[in-house]
Design a protein around this motif. Sequence first.
Motif, PDB file in Angstrom:
ATOM      1  N   LEU A   1       0.839  -1.201   0.000  1.00  0.00           N
ATOM      2  CA  LEU A   1       0.000   0.000   0.000  1.00  0.00           C
ATOM      3  C   LEU A   1       0.874   1.251   0.000  1.00  0.00           C
ATOM      4  N   ALA A   2       1.982   1.197   0.733  1.00  0.00           N
ATOM      5  CA  ALA A   2       2.903   2.340   0.738  1.00  0.00           C
ATOM      6  C   ALA A   2       3.462   2.571  -0.653  1.00  0.00           C
ATOM      7  N   PHE A   3       3.715   1.492  -1.373  1.00  0.00           N
ATOM      8  CA  PHE A   3       4.206   1.649  -2.743  1.00  0.00           C
ATOM      9  C   PHE A   3       3.229   2.481  -3.564  1.00  0.00           C
ATOM     10  N   ILE A   4       1.944   2.141  -3.473  1.00  0.00           N
ATOM     11  CA  ILE A   4       0.948   2.863  -4.273  1.00  0.00           C
ATOM     12  C   ILE A   4       0.905   4.333  -3.853  1.00  0.00           C
ATOM     13  N   ALA A   5       0.831   4.574  -2.528  1.00  0.00           N
ATOM     14  CA  ALA A   5       0.691   5.943  -2.043  1.00  0.00           C
ATOM     15  C   ALA A   5       1.906   6.794  -2.416  1.00  0.00           C
TER      16      ALA A   5
ATOM     17  N   HIS B   1       9.741  -1.574  11.639  1.00  0.00           N
ATOM     18  CA  HIS B   1      10.632  -1.235  10.527  1.00  0.00           C
ATOM     19  C   HIS B   1       9.891  -0.455   9.440  1.00  0.00           C
ATOM     20  N   PHE B   2       8.655  -0.874   9.171  1.00  0.00           N
ATOM     21  CA  PHE B   2       7.883  -0.189   8.131  1.00  0.00           C
ATOM     22  C   PHE B   2       7.677   1.284   8.473  1.00  0.00           C
ATOM     23  N   TRP B   3       7.135   1.552   9.664  1.00  0.00           N
ATOM     24  CA  TRP B   3       6.847   2.944  10.009  1.00  0.00           C
ATOM     25  C   TRP B   3       8.139   3.729  10.178  1.00  0.00           C
ATOM     26  N   GLY B   4       9.173   3.067  10.679  1.00  0.00           N
ATOM     27  CA  GLY B   4      10.450   3.755  10.859  1.00  0.00           C
ATOM     28  C   GLY B   4      11.153   4.054   9.555  1.00  0.00           C
ATOM     29  N   THR B   5      10.713   3.419   8.482  1.00  0.00           N
ATOM     30  CA  THR B   5      11.293   3.714   7.174  1.00  0.00           C
ATOM     31  C   THR B   5      10.450   4.736   6.423  1.00  0.00           C
ATOM     32  N   ILE B   6       9.125   4.553   6.478  1.00  0.00           N
ATOM     33  CA  ILE B   6       8.263   5.312   5.574  1.00  0.00           C
ATOM     34  C   ILE B   6       8.125   6.760   6.022  1.00  0.00           C
ATOM     35  N   ILE B   7       8.069   6.990   7.336  1.00  0.00           N
ATOM     36  CA  ILE B   7       7.898   8.376   7.798  1.00  0.00           C
ATOM     37  C   ILE B   7       9.162   9.198   7.532  1.00  0.00           C
ATOM     38  N   PRO B   8      10.356   8.725   7.945  1.00  0.00           N
ATOM     39  CA  PRO B   8      11.565   9.489   7.619  1.00  0.00           C
ATOM     40  C   PRO B   8      11.764   9.667   6.117  1.00  0.00           C
ATOM     41  N   PHE B   9      11.387   8.670   5.336  1.00  0.00           N
ATOM     42  CA  PHE B   9      11.556   8.798   3.884  1.00  0.00           C
ATOM     43  C   PHE B   9      10.830  10.027   3.355  1.00  0.00           C
TER      44      PHE B   9
ATOM     45  N   ALA C   1      18.959   4.176  10.699  1.00  0.00           N
ATOM     46  CA  ALA C   1      18.986   3.456  11.974  1.00  0.00           C
ATOM     47  C   ALA C   1      17.912   2.374  11.997  1.00  0.00           C
ATOM     48  N   PHE C   2      16.739   2.675  11.425  1.00  0.00           N
ATOM     49  CA  PHE C   2      15.658   1.703  11.461  1.00  0.00           C
ATOM     50  C   PHE C   2      15.904   0.500  10.551  1.00  0.00           C
ATOM     51  N   GLN C   3      16.868   0.619   9.626  1.00  0.00           N
ATOM     52  CA  GLN C   3      17.135  -0.541   8.776  1.00  0.00           C
ATOM     53  C   GLN C   3      17.768  -1.674   9.568  1.00  0.00           C
ATOM     54  N   LEU C   4      18.399  -1.327  10.711  1.00  0.00           N
ATOM     55  CA  LEU C   4      18.966  -2.371  11.559  1.00  0.00           C
ATOM     56  C   LEU C   4      17.874  -3.325  12.037  1.00  0.00           C
TER      57      LEU C   4
END
Lengths: 568, 235
Positions: free
Chosen positions: A371-375, A442-450, A497-500
């Motif tokens: 869903l993040a991909f689409i958005a 991991h998802f939220w820690g990646t998508i928000i900073p992105f 950092a969240f990729q860890l």
Amino acid sequence: MAESIPHGVDAAHDDHGDHHQQSFWQKYIFSTDHKMIAMQYMFTGMAMGLVGAFMAYTFRMQLAFPGDLVPGFGLVTPANYNALVTNHGTIMIFWVAMPVLLAAFANFLIPLMIGCDDMVFPKINRLSYQIFLLSTIVLIASFFVEGGGFGGGWTAYPPLSGKPIYNLTPLGCTLWVIAVGLEFIAFLLGGINFITTTMNARAPGMKLYDIPIVIWMIVIASILFMLSVGPLIAGAIMLVFDQTLGTAFFDPDKGGDPVLWQHLFWFFGHPEVYVVLMPAIGITAEIITVFARKKLFAYKTVLHTAFGTGVLSFTVWAHHQFISGIDPRMANVFTVTTLLISIPIAEMMFVYIATLYGGAITLTTPMLWALAFIAEFLIGGVTGIFLGASGADIYFHDTYFVLAHFHYTFYPIAIIGTFAGFTFWFPKMFGKMMNETLGKIHFWGTIIPFNLIFIPLFVLGAAGQHRRIYDYTGFPELAKYQDVRVFATMALLVMLAFQLVFFYNCLISWRSGKKAGNNPWNSNTLEWTTSSPPGHGNWKELPTVYRGPYEYSTPGREEDFWPQNVPN
Amino acid sequence: MVSYFIPALSTYAGDIDFIIDLIFWLVGFWFLLSEGVFFWLIVRYRKKEGVPAEYITGETPEQKRWITIPHFLVLFCDIFILYYAIAAWYEVKQNLPEPQATVRVIGQQWAWTFVHEGPDGKFDTADDITEMNELHIEVDKLYHYKLSATDVLHSFSVPVFRLKQDAIPGRVITGWWEATGTGEFSIQCAELCGIGHALMGARIFIETPERHAAWLAEQSSVEYAALTPSQSVKE
């Protein structure tokens, strides 16, 4: 090798012998098994992704705190900075997006999803990976030779890239071009394999319209790559000749034409965008249908628009060159084609949104990624309109607006698409379920900073900040935006950092995750009908296909899924 | 949108700002609509116990309407974008009004050289005025620029004019501007041109006719011999 392939089964199985015990070298290093080759591509791609991410960290730190020593790297000189941005682009597109999306997922999924035991050309497949590995070594070597890594931009426009006296990296520039050329040869071999396998080795009963979308997308991507890569390999050879033998294909002093390279490069470079986009769109289609328990809305429409996109993608290359000194009348034609190509992509997005209607959505980690991909990809798509319209591009060309735009397309494709596919097929690859809680963190820690990294960059682009400049504090108009650059850098640090969490999650799930059954997601496609992970040769007996891949929640059935190989 | 960050000071800057704003509103509308529907669907169709998903193929015409109608509406919006984009492009790049003065712009690693014709209105004569990294021009006067490069690709970018054009060694590219306001602004190189790319900024001084005449009077025709473009450049 197999000459005639009835269903790709027995003839192509010469290599496998009779499932004897294999030595370590046969099993892991010189394997011809498509699953092992997929893993090799996947981990090479992810390792290179870490290299690319480290480069991003280094030059973002330099932009936020110009002139300071970057922890882990040291002082970023202008030459270093150019080499970093150049190789960040090269690695992220050619060494991460391509091997992971096109090669790893294609190798893993094609035989499993169309129901055959291996690729039809297993040895070409192995050769493809070995050439890719060689190209990786050449690229890494180019950073450490005398003069340092190549710093002429990932698009390598001559004369800067063509003459060592201009770019000051006599060995780096040549090794860089050779690495890129080798890499294309590797994917060309891989792509031929994907197309041939899909067309010839399908399970009995599988018609063209029964093939899952992701496989179609990989095939379309391979066809695009095959048709577009020729000019670029030719161009790369010409560029190496210019650099080493003193020819003058692109050297205006001796009668060459620098713009010729741009045409050769972008004639490949724009279809290349669609080459990596297509598999990501396919992966998204698989995931949203499974977790919304819905049939894909208008399967044939998606397929036809994908082919249309493929054809159109060959007609838009010069929109990268509006400002580059081509005949200005050409820009009008390319504006028309560029706005046209937005239509099929928009249509695919509408299809995915329509697929959610009336579903029963469970937000598992892979579904969140899809869903993040689409958005996120929508943002990338709509900002492309600004750049495709020639009048607006006069201002936006080569600013941070472009940079933010293509990060909003490539990041969803290469990173979000990869995470979506990886978390979705992890149970099939390793036989264990991933940890959902860690996955969501991991998802939220990646998508928000992105989003926090790249939305400010749109603003900087609108303010007229140009790309590839290592210190903006020298420009009075741009110095006042230093806070914005610091903010983007901080967001990047949080994201890295969240990729860890992701790697930790992979490790513990692989070691001690819950056992995944054959079909943990209750999916229809064939790869879920065999054991997890699939054995050597994939199937105990080859499946027979009775229906399309997206029969979820079909009326009149007790279960809400209807696997492709169940007779009734 | 752009003029919020950076003033628009050429006759065609307004057209370019207009097309950017037009795209912003049209595309913004579709973007918000799509994302709105998207998030609403996610919330509305979360899995509930005992509510099975519907079976919709999307192949029948009345179902397909949901994607074909938006698709044609998007196409309709594209026509407007196309018209205004090409109109702005034509004005900047294809249209070439008669000049009142001409400036040579020469990019090299890593500096901009600007050559004015001087009082006699001809290039390559003794009274040419050469400037390094500073460009003094007159407001409300239609200039042609003749853009060239001596070594690698550069890009002549003047954000306040909304003007950008790559400079190609071995070619002379002609374009135009007419400034509509005075002040001092930046010129940047927008094409990666080597390790000094970041240092290749210049300043543009847009002056009133009186000030510009005074500036012209105090210039002597200095020859920067090393910086004149190579003889291979033919106009």
